[in-house]
Design a protein around this motif. Structure first.
Motif, PDB file in Angstrom:
ATOM      1  N   VAL A  32      40.632  41.752  43.792  1.00 12.30           N
ATOM      2  CA  VAL A  32      41.942  42.645  45.179  1.00 12.30           C
ATOM      3  C   VAL A  32      42.198  43.852  46.052  1.00 12.30           C
ATOM      4  O   VAL A  32      41.781  44.796  45.321  1.00 12.30           O
ATOM      5  N   ARG A  43      36.131  36.152  43.059  1.00 14.72           N
ATOM      6  CA  ARG A  43      36.952  36.479  44.256  1.00 14.72           C
ATOM      7  C   ARG A  43      38.986  36.474  43.296  1.00 14.72           C
ATOM      8  O   ARG A  43      39.497  37.544  44.110  1.00 14.72           O
ATOM      9  N   GLU A  44      38.829  35.657  42.824  1.00  9.61           N
ATOM     10  CA  GLU A  44      40.425  35.692  42.007  1.00  9.61           C
ATOM     11  C   GLU A  44      40.914  36.962  41.473  1.00  9.61           C
ATOM     12  O   GLU A  44      41.721  36.576  41.082  1.00  9.61           O
ATOM     13  N   GLU A  45      39.789  37.487  41.033  1.00  9.12           N
ATOM     14  CA  GLU A  45      40.281  38.798  39.826  1.00  9.12           C
ATOM     15  C   GLU A  45      39.333  39.709  40.871  1.00  9.12           C
ATOM     16  O   GLU A  45      39.838  41.281  39.914  1.00  9.12           O
ATOM     17  N   THR A  65      39.668  37.223  48.919  1.00 10.87           N
ATOM     18  CA  THR A  65      40.955  37.989  47.736  1.00 10.87           C
ATOM     19  C   THR A  65      41.475  37.995  47.458  1.00 10.87           C
ATOM     20  O   THR A  65      41.922  37.593  48.599  1.00 10.87           O
ATOM     21  N   TYR A  66      42.482  38.405  46.595  1.00 12.25           N
ATOM     22  CA  TYR A  66      43.824  38.824  46.869  1.00 12.25           C
ATOM     23  C   TYR A  66      44.342  40.033  47.299  1.00 12.25           C
ATOM     24  O   TYR A  66      43.016  40.384  47.473  1.00 12.25           O
TER      25      TYR A  66
END
Lengths: 622, 340
Positions: B50, B46-48, B67-68
């Motif tokens: 966007v 998720r953190e990767e 997510t971003y």
């Protein structure tokens, strides 16, 4: 053997003029380089048409390069050339009005044929009709002598003829008692792959030099001693190169990658060119499909944790406005460089103006304040770039940095700073939760602000737990969720304004140049007029005036000590290359009646214009 | 690339805490669900990830993803996402756009993103109407469409996103629709796996301002007759009994015909990987009107150098040629002299 009288001078202003294709910028740059190596202080003013090859021989096609060299500290390329080198009648006619009586004119006599004389708009040959009687004119058959010198060198006649600018350069180097060495080295390097062209240029250079030495028709010789410089390493630098290197230095000192999104536009493209060739520094340059994409990509890069930079000139700033507003709303670092040129619309693409101040300050819909700063001199572009990055990164805000067409192309010697003299910039990325949810779990709220700077966290993707969404819709204070609540919107508007206003607390104190200490008139300028205003103030002081000078780098927020300084003087004169945009701002902010002096001629102020205005202000003082 | 362990996630992990605010019945819901259900299967973090969007109904998408995300300005998302993708090659960057956002105000950015081929997955929600501004015709609306801004019918010919993308040199071009979750997921997966820019047009129903815009193609009753499923390596046939097929004519165009023993051998076999985009373009131009058989699936999937990779190669070449970055040397690169 001719005996030449050699006069020692403190300063000389020299102007090379010719057709766009005559290589005048190159000639000027080579002379600049030699003078810098010799140790003179210097300042240059290139002046060329927007067209790549304007019609040959016409006034519109004249390209000029002015340089002042001096044995003392100077700030401008000078008002009036002492020496004009005119490669054709148009070059003469376009510039002769700048000269004072007694000035020296060197022309390429071969170019004064009937057709070229008529093309320049002369009815009679100015070399023969007495119109130049008040000047010291030397006509040298440069084309003939150059072609002659290149005979038997295996050089094509066309290439030989094109080398005549090196003849002129050789003659001028002799006139100023300079060695040919640096130029010969440069020719060697630059034309390594074109040996016959190199040979033609070498021969032309020597021919010009020897002509000066041996010709009886050519007498004067000048000597301008080196200027005293503080110890250090020096280089000659243009505003565009200084800006580019400043951004590389800022990236280096912050440890952040630099991303430039740009669309080619005169006179800002040189920054794109310079940075494109520096990829070993981790610089990414992106030539976008338009100005909008250029700034958009820079915003995307900033979201990802890079220094997002976009460079443009005046019309490009119009197109970027919407995206800059987004960056204001997102509260992300972004640097927008505007190398100002004469407007409105396409205006005069290669000519200087500083008429984008109001646009930089106000050119967005809604309440969208952002810091605006301006570089003062070509070399100051270096530190201005670093300062713009510092403010953008520290306050998480877009910053507009104003340069202009004159700064971009002008050259001056610059003491190269030691790397540890440069400021350190701390990106201070968010690395963990900064809040709690209602049920007490750790959370990340993207609009929780730093208590002292009011900056929000910069949280590039990649960190688990910090996933968050930002957007152009109004955000709930602290939480960052979409919010249409009126009270919240007012609070966020005020917070954004307070954050930008707070940038002023990080400025150094203003320094007023007031050597006598009893001046009643203060000249306030901003940005790239520093050199011409300093020279004008110096001239006014020579005439006996007591006058102070303050040049502003920070245009928004204005420095906190400015109001008190303005109040100290009876009269404030604000010269600007616009119709009075700073003057209006000062009147509005400080309720004082400043006098505005404007110039909209695509050229810097002359010292005389400024000194005369100072005299008038002193006479008119209440 | 090293394989990393990515913890097992579910749809809930990929859903933000924000209430979804599309109109009830909007096709966007099914696209959101398809993606939120698919993402846990893609072995990404998720953190990767966007999501970048512009303006329009579809552009609210990032707010609903845990997510971003960036909700930006109208039409500019491909440009903004390009800046992000080339500086952060470690990220999975999705662009969510609509027919107005991508093809009208942002048309220029879309074509240049497609020709550059940075690693972006562009999801173009096509509902053939301006929804957020309450019902004006869009660049994909059919000619003659009566809307608030075209009371006498629109005069413009619609733009076909697939044709446009192919013309711009896109390396991955596909179409899917909001009525078939598994088809959407299969296409999204392929688009994500493609290294370069992928464009997915999603037929999406706007039940408020343009209800049933695609029902002649994708309703349960119409699918057999009007929905052509493109499958790589298979003859392009459709119809309740596979009685229709796509054949080439002498002009290079493709045409639909009823198949029999005399022409069965002439049916075009679908090839996603043809270097020349002409065949894919001919497929995109099969329909003469909006109510005729329409291809769904991957039109084109070819390997071309990815933009960010090439940027990295140039940076490496610069370091190779000039040595590691040395600021002190840079500041002396235009010639310097020393004053004592």
């Amino acid at each position: 053997m001719v005996v030449h009288e050699q006069s020692a001078l403190e300063n000389v202003v020299l102007r090379f003029a010719g057709d766009s294709g005559d290589g005048m910028q190159l000639t000027g740059e080579r002379f600049t380089s030699t003078s810098a190596l010799f140790g003179n202080d210097l300042a240059t003013l290139p002046d060329f048409p927007a067209e790549i090859r304007a019609p040959a021989g016409t006034l519109g096609g004249v390209s000029s390069f002015q340089i002042q060299i001096a044995s003392y500290d100077i700030t401008t390329a000078g008002d009036s050339p002492h020496v004009l080198v005119a490669m054709n009648p148009a070059g003469l006619r376009a510039n002769v009005h700048l000269l004072l009586p007694g000035a020296m004119i060197i022309v390429n006599g071969d170019s004064f044929d009937e057709r070229s004389i008529a093309k320049a708009g002369y009815r009679t040959n100015p070399l023969e009709d007495g119109s130049l009687d008040s000047f010291n004119v030397t006509s040298v058959p440069m084309t003939t002598l150059t072609t002659e010198a290149c005979r038997d060198a295996g050089v094509k006649p066309r290439d030989a003829e094109r080398s005549k600018n090196f003849f002129a350069l050789g003659l001028i180097l002799w006139t100023f008692s300079r060695s040919l060495e640096a130029t010969l080295e440069w020719i060697e390097r630059h034309f390594a792959n074109r040996p016959t062209v190199a040979e033609a240029n070498r021969r032309a250079l020597h021919a010009g030099y020897h002509f000066g030495e041996t010709s009886e028709m050519y007498a004067p010789r000048f000597d301008v001693a080196p200027a005293p410089y503080p110890s250090g390493d020096y280089t000659n630098i243009t505003g565009s190169a200084a800006l580019s290197w400043g951004f590389i230095a800022a990236a280096h000192r912050s440890g952040l990658p630099l991303f430039l999104g740009s669309y080619p536009i005169t006179p800002a493209s040189d920054i794109l060119h310079e940075l494109s060739g520096r990829k070993e520094f981790g610089v990414i340059t992106f030539q976008a499909e338009d100005e909008i994409a250029a700034v958009g990509a820079a915003i995307g890069a900033a979201y990802g944790g890079s220094i997002g930079l976009t460079t443009t000139s005046s019309p490009g700033l119009d197109l970027k406005s919407e995206a800059i507003g987004l960056a204001v709303s997102l509260e992300l670092p972004l640097i927008i460089v505007d190398v100002q040129r004469a407007g409105p619309s396409t205006g005069m693409p290669t000519k200087v103006e500083q008429a984008d101040l109001s646009h930089a300050l106000y050119g967005r819909h809604g309440e969208a304040p952002l810091p605006v700063l301006a570089a003062l001199t070509p070399s100051d572009c270096f530190s201005a770039a670093i300062e713009a990055v510092r403010i953008a990164v520290t306050y998480r805000t877009p910053v507009v940095l104003l340069s202009d067409a004159a700064l971009a192309n002008a050259t001056e010697p610059w003491r190269i700073p030691e790397l540890d003299e440069l400021p350190v910039i701390d990106a201070h990325f968010a690395n963990g939760p900064n809040a709690r949810t209602d049920d007490g779990a750790p959370a990340f709220h993207p609009f929780v602000r730093d208590a002292s700077t009011l900056a929000r966290p910069w949280a590039p993707p990649g960190v688990a737990g910090l996933e968050h969404r930002v957007g152009g819709l109004e955000k709930a204070d602290e939480l960052g969720h979409v919010s249409y609540d009126g009270a919240n919107h007012e609070r966020m508007t005020e917070l954004r304004a307070a954050k930008v206003a707070g940038v002023a607390s990080s400025y150094p104190a203003l320094v007023v140049d007031d050597p006598q200490g009893d001046a009643t008139v203060l000249v306030v300028g901003w940005g790239g007029t520093y050199g011409s205003l300093a020279a004008g103030v110096a001239l006014a002081r020579q005439r006996g005036a007591h006058v102070a000078h303050l040049q502003l780098r920070y245009l928004n927020p204005l420095p906190r000590d400015l109001g008190a300084i303005l109040a100290t003087y009876e009269r404030v004169l604000v010269p600007e290359l616009n119709l009075g945009q700073l003057a209006r701002l000062l009147r509005a902010e400080y309720l004082i009646d400043v006098a505005s002096l404007h110039k909209m001629r695509g050229a810097p102020f002359t010292s005389t214009e400024i000194a005369d205005a100072i005299d008038a202000a002193i006479r008119e003082k209440p | 690339m090293t394989t990393q362990f990515v913890s097992v996630t579910t749809r809930k992990d990929w859903s933000s805490d924000q209430e979804v605010r599309w109109c009830p019945g909007c096709g966007d819901y099914s696209i959101l669900a398809a993606l939120q259900l698919l993402l846990p299967e893609l072995n990404i973090r998720r953190e990767e990830t966007v999501f970048v969007s512009g303006i329009g109904c579809a552009a609210r998408f990032p707010y609903y993803m845990n997510t971003y995300g960036m909700h930006t300005i109208h039409g500019r998302a491909p440009a903004i996402a390009t800046g992000l993708a080339v500086t952060r090659p470690d990220l999975n960057v999705f662009v969510v756009s609509g027919d107005g956002d991508a093809l009208s105000i942002g048309g220029n950015h879309l074509i240049h993103a497609l020709r550059r081929n940075a690693n972006l997955t562009i999801l173009l929600f096509n509902n053939r109407i301006y929804g957020l501004t309450k019902g004006q015709y869009s660049p994909t609306s059919e000619r003659g469409k009566t809307t608030k801004s075209t009371p006498q019918g629109s005069l413009e010919r619609p733009l076909d996103p697939i044709s446009l993308a192919l013309g711009a040199g896109a390396t991955f071009v596909a179409r899917t629709h909001d009525m078939d979750r598994s088809h959407m997921q299969a296409v999204f997966r392929r688009a994500h796996e493609h290294h370069g820019t992928s464009l997915v047009e999603i037929y999406q129903n706007c039940n408020v301002f343009n209800d049933g815009a695609f029902s002649d193609i994708n309703s349960k009753e119409s699918r057999a007759a009007n929905l052509i499923n493109l499958r790589h390596g298979e003859p392009i046939r459709f119809g309740a009994n596979d009685e229709f097929g796509v054949v080439g004519d002498d002009t290079g165009a493709l045409a639909i015909t009823t198949l029999g023993p005399e022409n069965e051998s002439r049916v075009v076999v679908h090839d996603e990987h043809l270097a020349n985009p002409a065949r894919a373009f001919a497929l995109a131009r099969l329909m003469v009107s909006d109510h005729e058989p329409t291809p769904m699936g991957v039109f084109r999937d070819v390997d071309e150098p990815e933009y960010g990779d090439q940027i990295s190669l140039q940076a490496a070449a610069s370091r190779e040629a000039r040595g590691e970055a040395d600021l002190s040397k840079l500041l002396r690169s235009r010639g310097s002299w020393h004053v004592d």
